[in-house]
Design an enzyme around this catalytic site. Structure first.
Site, short mmCIF file in Angstrom:
data_model
loop_
_atom_site.label_atom_id
_atom_site.label_comp_id
_atom_site.label_asym_id
_atom_site.label_seq_id
_atom_site.Cartn_x
_atom_site.Cartn_y
_atom_site.Cartn_z
N SER A 68 5.96 -12.79 1.38
CA SER A 68 5.73 -12.69 -0.06
C SER A 68 7.08 -12.93 -0.74
O SER A 68 7.67 -12.03 -1.34
CB SER A 68 5.15 -11.33 -0.43
OG SER A 68 6.04 -10.28 -0.15
N HIS A 81 0.56 -9.17 3.66
CA HIS A 81 1.01 -8.74 4.99
C HIS A 81 -0.13 -8.28 5.89
O HIS A 81 0.11 -7.84 7.00
CB HIS A 81 2.02 -7.61 4.86
CG HIS A 81 3.33 -8.05 4.29
ND1 HIS A 81 4.38 -7.19 4.09
CD2 HIS A 81 3.77 -9.27 3.89
CE1 HIS A 81 5.41 -7.86 3.57
NE2 HIS A 81 5.05 -9.12 3.44
N GLU A 113 2.49 -2.62 0.41
CA GLU A 113 3.12 -1.65 1.33
C GLU A 113 2.93 -0.23 0.84
O GLU A 113 3.29 0.10 -0.29
CB GLU A 113 4.63 -1.95 1.45
CG GLU A 113 4.90 -3.32 2.02
CD GLU A 113 6.37 -3.74 1.93
OE1 GLU A 113 7.24 -2.86 1.83
OE2 GLU A 113 6.61 -4.96 1.94
N GLU A 164 4.36 -5.71 9.26
CA GLU A 164 5.49 -4.77 9.38
C GLU A 164 5.15 -3.54 10.20
O GLU A 164 5.85 -2.53 10.15
CB GLU A 164 5.98 -4.38 7.98
CG GLU A 164 6.45 -5.61 7.21
CD GLU A 164 7.01 -5.30 5.84
OE1 GLU A 164 6.90 -4.14 5.39
OE2 GLU A 164 7.57 -6.21 5.23
N ASP A 212 5.13 -0.59 -2.42
CA ASP A 212 5.57 -1.92 -2.84
C ASP A 212 4.32 -2.69 -3.22
O ASP A 212 3.56 -3.13 -2.35
CB ASP A 212 6.32 -2.65 -1.72
CG ASP A 212 6.76 -4.05 -2.15
OD1 ASP A 212 6.57 -4.39 -3.34
OD2 ASP A 212 7.27 -4.81 -1.30
N GLU A 215 7.89 -0.31 -6.08
CA GLU A 215 8.62 -1.57 -5.97
C GLU A 215 7.75 -2.72 -6.49
O GLU A 215 6.54 -2.74 -6.24
CB GLU A 215 8.98 -1.81 -4.49
CG GLU A 215 9.71 -3.13 -4.23
CD GLU A 215 9.93 -3.37 -2.74
OE1 GLU A 215 10.04 -2.39 -1.97
OE2 GLU A 215 9.98 -4.54 -2.35
N ASP A 227 12.41 -6.32 -6.47
CA ASP A 227 12.59 -7.15 -5.27
C ASP A 227 12.48 -8.63 -5.67
O ASP A 227 13.51 -9.30 -5.90
CB ASP A 227 11.53 -6.76 -4.24
CG ASP A 227 11.47 -7.70 -3.04
OD1 ASP A 227 12.37 -8.54 -2.89
OD2 ASP A 227 10.51 -7.60 -2.25
N LYS A 256 18.05 -7.66 0.00
CA LYS A 256 17.64 -8.46 1.16
C LYS A 256 18.70 -9.55 1.33
O LYS A 256 18.84 -10.43 0.45
CB LYS A 256 16.29 -9.12 0.90
CG LYS A 256 15.09 -8.17 0.94
CD LYS A 256 13.85 -8.91 0.49
CE LYS A 256 12.57 -8.17 0.82
NZ LYS A 256 11.39 -8.76 0.12
N HIS A 298 14.48 -5.05 5.21
CA HIS A 298 14.13 -6.08 6.20
C HIS A 298 13.28 -7.16 5.52
O HIS A 298 13.02 -7.10 4.31
CB HIS A 298 13.30 -5.42 7.31
CG HIS A 298 11.97 -4.89 6.81
ND1 HIS A 298 10.91 -4.61 7.62
CD2 HIS A 298 11.54 -4.62 5.53
CE1 HIS A 298 9.89 -4.18 6.90
NE2 HIS A 298 10.25 -4.18 5.64
N LYS A 307 14.31 0.29 3.93
CA LYS A 307 12.95 0.09 4.43
C LYS A 307 12.97 -0.99 5.50
O LYS A 307 13.55 -2.07 5.31
CB LYS A 307 11.97 -0.24 3.29
CG LYS A 307 12.10 -1.61 2.65
CD LYS A 307 10.86 -1.91 1.81
CE LYS A 307 10.79 -3.36 1.38
NZ LYS A 307 9.57 -3.71 0.67
#
Ligand code: PEP
Ligand code: MG
Length: 416
Positions: free
Chosen positions: A42, A154, A163, A206, A241, A282, A308, A333, A361, A384
């Protein structure tokens, strides 16, 4: 002391999604560093460019061009330089590339060299990476944010939120927090199996469970039940997230089967925060929604609002967001920006403004654990890196255990 770069070599390896990625080895007179580059699913539109080959090989996802750029373009320029001149090396690669988003050489080529360089210089100095990057007073371990339940891009389910994370804020040490979270993750697995059947504990990118749920509240209720079973309801909090760009279209957001305006989405988040022990949101809005980030931050002053896709670890975008109070935390990131030096710039800009930093990550990872060292070096309040399961995720958590051991009595656990 100078650590002359003697050899740089890149190769193609596989990441945790089974796609090729870049790995770089750097050799100095007296040390060695190896770094592997992660990859997002994403991804934010404004991220630095990840160079992919196209064509049929690996479905067009090969990175041979990026590997060649390291071996044939970057390496010859860097040989003989001092590996500990991180800023000079990163600036040289940025200038060689010559674009704002590293489109010529690829952020994956440049970042592989940048991280491997830091590792080689750390080993050459005889200092652990976290201390080499952070200095002698580097003692604080981040609060881990474990992604225990996956949705969005994800996972193969219908949850809009990407998330569902848990943070052991009430633990006394990192290792205690890791144990609490792992116990809660296992409790959650049993609850999901009991409620939704065998396939409910299949996992997403993840490592979080990806049960066949549609409603956000069903996922949150399952996590609350896991707290009841593990007994850590007071010590562990929840973070989401949303990765909202992935469910945004033409001015509206599709959540839980409803279409919400930005204002309605704000009310939705406020309601969730008032109902569950949620301390962090997030990407609650799409990647250009500075105004909506600011509105939500004003409405929820006690909540960590993280950018993010909005900030993509880029100081230009972050500067604008800080001026607008569009959030109060940066997601960091390294591959969004492409060098260690630029990522440190973004983290420092956040800290200077009183913002928090959550190191992160990507959804496709490797066994590289440098992220843990970076998070400690910078003093990030949060890190995270997925579920407390699957080796590409535990590589980072286990590295934090080693760092805690290395620090001994001096080790601190972040507080938020
Ligand atoms: C880690 C994330 O996902 P990805 O790597 O797919 O962007 C995220 O969105 O925070
Ligand atoms: Mg995100």
């Amino acid at each position: 002391m100078s650590f002359e770069i003697e050899k740089i070599h890149a190769r193609e390896i596989l990441d945790s999604r089974g796609n090729p990625t870049v790995e770089v080895d750097v050799y100095t007179c007296c040390g060695f560093g190896r770094a592997a580059v992660p990859s997002g699913a994403s991804t934010g539109t404004h991220e630095a460019l990840e160079l992919r080959d196209g064509g049929d090989r690996y479905d067009g996802k090969g990175v041979l061009k990026a590997v060649k750029n390291v071996n044939e373009v970057i390496a010859p320029e860097l040989l003989g330089m001092d590996a500990s001149c991180q800023r000079e090396i990163d600036d040289l690669m940025i200038n060689m590339d010559g674009t704002a988003n590293k489109a010529n050489l690829g952020a994956n080529s440049i970042l592989g060299v940048s991280i491997a360089m830091a590792k080689a210089a750390a080993m050459s100095s005889g200092v652990p990476l976290y201390k080499y990057l952070g200095g002698v007073n580097t003692v604080t371990l981040p609060i881990p944010s474990f992604n225990v339940l996956n949705g969005g891009k994800h996972a193969g389910n219908e949850l809009s939120i990407q998330e569902f994370m848990i943070q052991p804020t009430g633990a006394k040490t990192f290792s205690e927090g890791l144990r609490m979270a792992a116990e809660t993750y296992h409790a959650l697995g049993k609850i999901l199996q009991g409620k939704y059947g065998v396939g409910a504990t299949n996992v997403g990118y993840e490592g979080g469970y990806a049960p066949p749920l549609i409603k956000t509240r069903d996922a949150l209720d399952a996590i609350m039940s896991a707290f009841d079973v593990s007994g850590y309801g007071d010590e562990i909090k929840i973070g989401l997230d949303a990765a909202a760009s992935s469910f945004y279209m033409e001015g509206g957001y599709s959540v839980d089967g409803n279409r919400l305006s930005p204002g309605e989405l704000i009310d939705y988040y406020v309601d969730l925060v008032n109902t569950y022990p949620i301390i962090l949101l997030e990407d609650p809005f799409e990647e250009e929604a500075y105004d909506d980030f600011a509105r939500l931050t004003a409405k929820l002053p006690g909540t960590i609002i993280v950018g993010d896709d909005l900030y993509v670890t880029n100081i230009k975008r972050l500067e604008k967001g800080i001026k607008m109070c569009a959030g109060n935390a940066l997601l960091l990131k390294l591959n969004q920006i492409g060098t260690v030096s630029e990522a440190f710039d973004a983290a420092r800009m956040s800290f200077r403004s009183g913002w928090k930093v959550m190191a992160s990550h990507r959804s496709a990872e490797t066994e590289d654990s440098a992220l843990a060292d970076v998070a400690v070096a910078l003093g990030c309040e949060l890190l995270k890196t997925g579920a407390p399961a699957r080796s590409e995720r535990t590589a980072k958590y286990n590295q934090l255990l080693r760092i805690q051991e290395d620090l001994g009595e001096a080790a601190r656990y972040a507080c938020i």
